[in-house]
Scaffold this motif. Structure first.
Motif, PDB file in Angstrom:
ATOM      1  N   ARG A 158       9.736 -10.201 -21.026  1.00 59.42           N
ATOM      2  CA  ARG A 158       8.321 -10.593 -21.077  1.00 59.42           C
ATOM      3  C   ARG A 158       7.870 -11.090 -19.707  1.00 59.42           C
ATOM      4  O   ARG A 158       8.242 -12.167 -19.260  1.00 59.42           O
ATOM      5  N   LEU A 159       7.084 -10.280 -19.039  1.00 60.87           N
ATOM      6  CA  LEU A 159       6.630 -10.571 -17.687  1.00 60.87           C
ATOM      7  C   LEU A 159       5.231 -11.169 -17.719  1.00 60.87           C
ATOM      8  O   LEU A 159       4.342 -10.638 -18.381  1.00 60.87           O
ATOM      9  N   THR A 160       5.052 -12.282 -17.031  1.00 63.14           N
ATOM     10  CA  THR A 160       3.738 -12.896 -16.902  1.00 63.14           C
ATOM     11  C   THR A 160       3.494 -13.236 -15.444  1.00 63.14           C
ATOM     12  O   THR A 160       4.439 -13.375 -14.666  1.00 63.14           O
ATOM     13  N   MET A 161       2.237 -13.362 -15.098  1.00 65.19           N
ATOM     14  CA  MET A 161       1.858 -13.739 -13.736  1.00 65.19           C
ATOM     15  C   MET A 161       0.780 -14.796 -13.823  1.00 65.19           C
ATOM     16  O   MET A 161      -0.063 -14.756 -14.712  1.00 65.19           O
ATOM     17  N   ARG A 162       0.849 -15.738 -12.893  1.00 65.00           N
ATOM     18  CA  ARG A 162      -0.198 -16.757 -12.876  1.00 65.00           C
ATOM     19  C   ARG A 162      -0.440 -17.227 -11.441  1.00 65.00           C
ATOM     20  O   ARG A 162       0.484 -17.278 -10.624  1.00 65.00           O
ATOM     21  N   ARG A 163      -1.680 -17.532 -11.189  1.00 68.47           N
ATOM     22  CA  ARG A 163      -2.073 -17.997  -9.863  1.00 68.47           C
ATOM     23  C   ARG A 163      -1.530 -19.394  -9.620  1.00 68.47           C
ATOM     24  O   ARG A 163      -1.613 -20.262 -10.477  1.00 68.47           O
TER      25      ARG A 163
END
Length: 138
Positions: A20-25
């Protein structure tokens, strides 16, 4: 600079075999997480991955480029994130190998934080004792 939507989506596709890949600033950049562990950062649509002593051999090719860094009080602070060579964006299998190695480093960093208790500086301990004594005495 944070990742563009197109680059972020491209990486999500390429790295989907990891989990499960997520990205956040964060900090003006984009953090790349897999199952809650931050193993990469993106700035100016360039991927950097976490490096430690255990996986530096995997990333020998990346050693030539400067690591991700920032300026603080006139000094450059290097982070433990190395730039992924652009050729890997066209070689998904090898990109996954690099990402898995970076994920391993992220896991080791997280495990080290869990084992290391937070310690107060002697000055903070003294101030805490003084404050506690005020409340105890009333």
């Amino acid at each position: 600079m944070v990742a563009s939507d197109g680059f972020a989506e491209f990486l999500r596709e390429q790295l989907s075999p990891l989990g499960r890949l997520t990205m956040r600033r964060m900090f003006g950049k984009t953090g790349v997480f897999c199952d809650g562990l931050m193993f990469g950062m993106i700035t100016d649509d360039t991927l950097y991955v976490r490096v430690d002593d255990h996986n530096k051999a995997v990333f020998k090719e990346a050693e030539a480029a400067p690591p991700l860094n920032y300026e603080k009080k006139g000094r450059t602070i290097d982070l433990s994130f190395w730039r992924v060579p652009e050729r890997l964006l066209d070689e998904p299998d090898e990109l996954i190998l690099w990402a898995r190695a970076a994920l391993g480093a992220a896991g080791r960093v997280a495990a080290g934080r869990e084992r290391t208790p937070l310690r107060r500086k002697p000055v903070e301990k003294t101030a805490a004792r003084r404050n506690r004594a005020k409340f105890v005495r009333g």
